[in-house]
Write a protein that holds these residues in place. Structure first.
Motif, short mmCIF file in Angstrom:
data_model
loop_
_atom_site.label_atom_id
_atom_site.label_comp_id
_atom_site.label_asym_id
_atom_site.label_seq_id
_atom_site.Cartn_x
_atom_site.Cartn_y
_atom_site.Cartn_z
N ARG A 45 0.90 -1.26 0.07
CA ARG A 45 0.05 0.00 -0.23
C ARG A 45 0.88 1.08 -0.04
O ARG A 45 2.22 1.03 -0.12
N THR A 178 -6.34 -12.06 0.53
CA THR A 178 -6.05 -10.52 0.99
C THR A 178 -5.57 -10.45 2.52
O THR A 178 -4.88 -11.79 2.83
N ASP A 187 -15.15 -3.62 8.94
CA ASP A 187 -13.89 -3.43 8.53
C ASP A 187 -13.00 -3.62 9.97
O ASP A 187 -13.24 -2.78 11.04
N ASN A 189 -10.28 -3.27 10.94
CA ASN A 189 -9.47 -2.32 11.23
C ASN A 189 -10.27 -0.99 11.90
O ASN A 189 -9.59 0.15 12.53
P1 ADP Z 1 -6.01 -6.13 -1.35
O1 ADP Z 1 -4.61 -5.32 -1.47
O2 ADP Z 1 -6.04 -7.34 -0.63
O3 ADP Z 1 -7.04 -5.97 -2.42
P2 ADP Z 1 -7.84 -4.11 0.10
O4 ADP Z 1 -7.36 -3.15 0.91
O5 ADP Z 1 -8.38 -3.64 -1.25
O6 ADP Z 1 -6.69 -5.31 -0.02
O7 ADP Z 1 -9.13 -4.77 0.77
C1 ADP Z 1 -8.65 -5.39 2.02
C2 ADP Z 1 -9.17 -4.61 3.05
O8 ADP Z 1 -10.64 -4.30 3.16
C3 ADP Z 1 -8.84 -4.96 4.36
O9 ADP Z 1 -7.51 -4.82 4.91
C4 ADP Z 1 -10.11 -4.14 5.37
O10 ADP Z 1 -9.42 -3.00 6.17
C5 ADP Z 1 -10.94 -3.56 4.23
N1 ADP Z 1 -12.46 -3.78 4.69
C6 ADP Z 1 -13.29 -2.93 4.84
N2 ADP Z 1 -14.52 -3.52 4.97
C7 ADP Z 1 -14.26 -4.73 5.33
C8 ADP Z 1 -15.24 -5.76 5.47
N3 ADP Z 1 -16.55 -5.78 5.67
N4 ADP Z 1 -14.56 -7.32 5.62
C9 ADP Z 1 -13.30 -7.31 5.41
N5 ADP Z 1 -12.36 -6.24 5.10
C10 ADP Z 1 -13.01 -5.10 4.87
#
Ligand code: ADP
Ligand code: ASP
Ligand code: MG
Length: 402
Positions: A45, A178, A187, A189
């Motif tokens: 990221r 992921t 989320d 986090n």
């Molecule tokens: P990647 O690089 O794997 O595509 P993303 O950042 O696009 O990762 O997506 C994963 C992130 O989505 C998680 O780290 C989490 O913070 C966020 N997220 C938001 N809402 C949710 C949810 N309902 N369930 C799981 N993760 C979530």
């Protein structure tokens, strides 16, 4: 051929150790007799050297306004680097693999740079490698126009690559790896007690994704739903089964639970226009026509004789301000809002959901500026400082932590 698509997100690929775990998932699929097609995102990221945001930053340092065409060309490099590095990691363990750009993988798009739509997929090359026993490793998030311009598919778009490729090659299912355990009730986090959902319907996951849960790109979920391809969302860091997204119709999987998850979308600007003549409804019509003709979508619309209010995404703030000034509207403009939503197939036709939501936010003294609802979602406009508090209050009120 038993083909599957395995997509790895940026946070699963930014260290050699994490790439090693990804290789293990690919190897296991091969050992089980599947032919994996791998899709990768840019590594890491913001802050990591080859992450999409870092690449944008480098160009913006030179000149803030990057041309959309050049921006796409630049962003596409992140996924290409990642695909090449993954191929090296696979080869190290004795697995034959080849890196393909979106163009080489046959992903054709229109020329809407930054948010290009896929118009065609020609999987000929992918199929050829699969038949030769070679794992195709695709750079996600990108394609090429009919006249050879490189495009990207919108932020988070590697998931979309996984879905369109899966549809084009008749994959049995899609695995999205992921940095979280799967689709969760919130989320993790932001909400400490968020729980993993073992199964969730396409409809619910699409709605969660549209309302801000970035665990999957909404377009990816939509394509998989249309083609009826199951998606598994899993952690790259263990062998847990994660979340299965499949066709459960409109109703939530937990029949007795009205809400499946809570989510939020940041960077929302709130605009209030004062019509200059009392009861001048035409003002609303003119405003919305002007904004629509500039491709700006509005939400939380409220039309009242003394005030017309709506929200736009903050990335459109400057444009909206310019337009409202140009057409001499008297308006108030405020940044710093968030759209907080509760989503659930089980809320359809169920009384009391709105009451519970308002009560939960009132108890925490969280002010609601607007609300909207559909048959599977209720959304509220809240100040950004209260995002975390409101998500936690709603998560608790709808008993999602139990
Ligand atoms: P990647 O690089 O794997 O595509 P993303 O950042 O696009 O990762 O997506 C994963 C992130 O989505 C998680 O780290 C989490 O913070 C966020 N997220 C938001 N809402 C949710 C949810 N309902 N369930 C799981 N993760 C979530
Ligand atoms: N690397 C791109 C992004 O950060 C695409 C993706 O991760 O899916 O948006
Ligand atoms: Mg993502």
């Amino acid at each position: 051929m038993k083909i599957i698509v395995q997509k790895f997100g940026g946070t699963s690929l930014d260290t050699a150790e994490k790439r090693g775990l990804a290789v293990e998932h690919i190897k296991s699929a091969k050992e089980l007799g599947y032919l994996p097609v791998v899709v990768v995102s840019a590594m890491g990221r913001a802050g990591k050297p080859y992450a999409t945001d870092t690449l944008i930053e480098i160009a913006e340092e030179a000149c803030f306004n990057i041309n959309p065409r050049e921006k796409d060309l630049l962003m596409s490099c992140g996924e290409i680097i990642s695909a090449v590095v993954m191929v090296q990691s696979l080869q190290k363990t004795g697995l034959a693999a080849t890196a393909l750009t979106g163009a080489q993988a046959g992903i054709i798009t229109n020329d809407n740079f930054g948010e290009a739509e896929i118009t065609k997929v020609d999987p000929m090359r992918i199929v050829r490698y699969l038949k030769e026993g070679i794992i195709p490793v695709l750079a996600g998030f990108q394609g090429i126009t009919a006249d050879g311009e490189i495009t990207t598919l919108g932020r988070g778009g590697s998931d979309t690559t996984a879905s369109v490729v899966a549809a084009a090659i008749d994959a049995l299912y899609i695995e999205i790896y992921t940095d979280v355990e799967g689709v969760m009730t919130a989320d993790p986090n932001l909400v400490e007690n968020a729980r993993i959902l073992d199964k969730v319907s396409y409809n619910e996951v699409c709605e969660l994704a549209y309302q801000g849960a970035r665990v999957i790109h909404p377009r990816a979920a939509e394509i998989a739903m249309k083609e009826n391809i199951p998606i598994k969302i899993k952690s790259n860091f263990n062998k847990n089964s994660g979340t299965l997204i499949h066709n459960q119709g409109l109703r939530g999987i937990k029949g007795n639970r009205p809400v499946t998850g809570v989510t939020s979308r940041r960077n929302i600007a709130f605009i209030k226009i004062s019509p200059q003549k009392p009861a001048e409804y035409a003002t609303g019509l003119i405003v919305f026509k002007i904004l629509a003709s500039h491709g700006i979508s509005v939400d939380f619309i409220n039309i009242h004789p003394e005030v017309i209010s709506f929200v736009v995404e903050a990335r459109n703030s400057e444009k909206v301000k310019q337009l409202l000034e140009k057409y001499d509207f008297v308006f108030e403009f405020n940044d710093g809002y968030v759209k907080v939503s509760v989503v659930g197939g089980g809320m359809t036709g169920r009384p009391g959901v709105m009451a519970r939501l308002v009560e939960a936010l009132n108890q925490e003294e969280i002010e609601i500026y607007q609300t909207t609802d559909s048959h599977t979602t209720i959304s509220c406009l809240i100040r950004i400082e209260q995002e975390k508090e409101s998500l936690n209050a709603l998560h608790k009120a709808f008993k999602l932590d139990l």
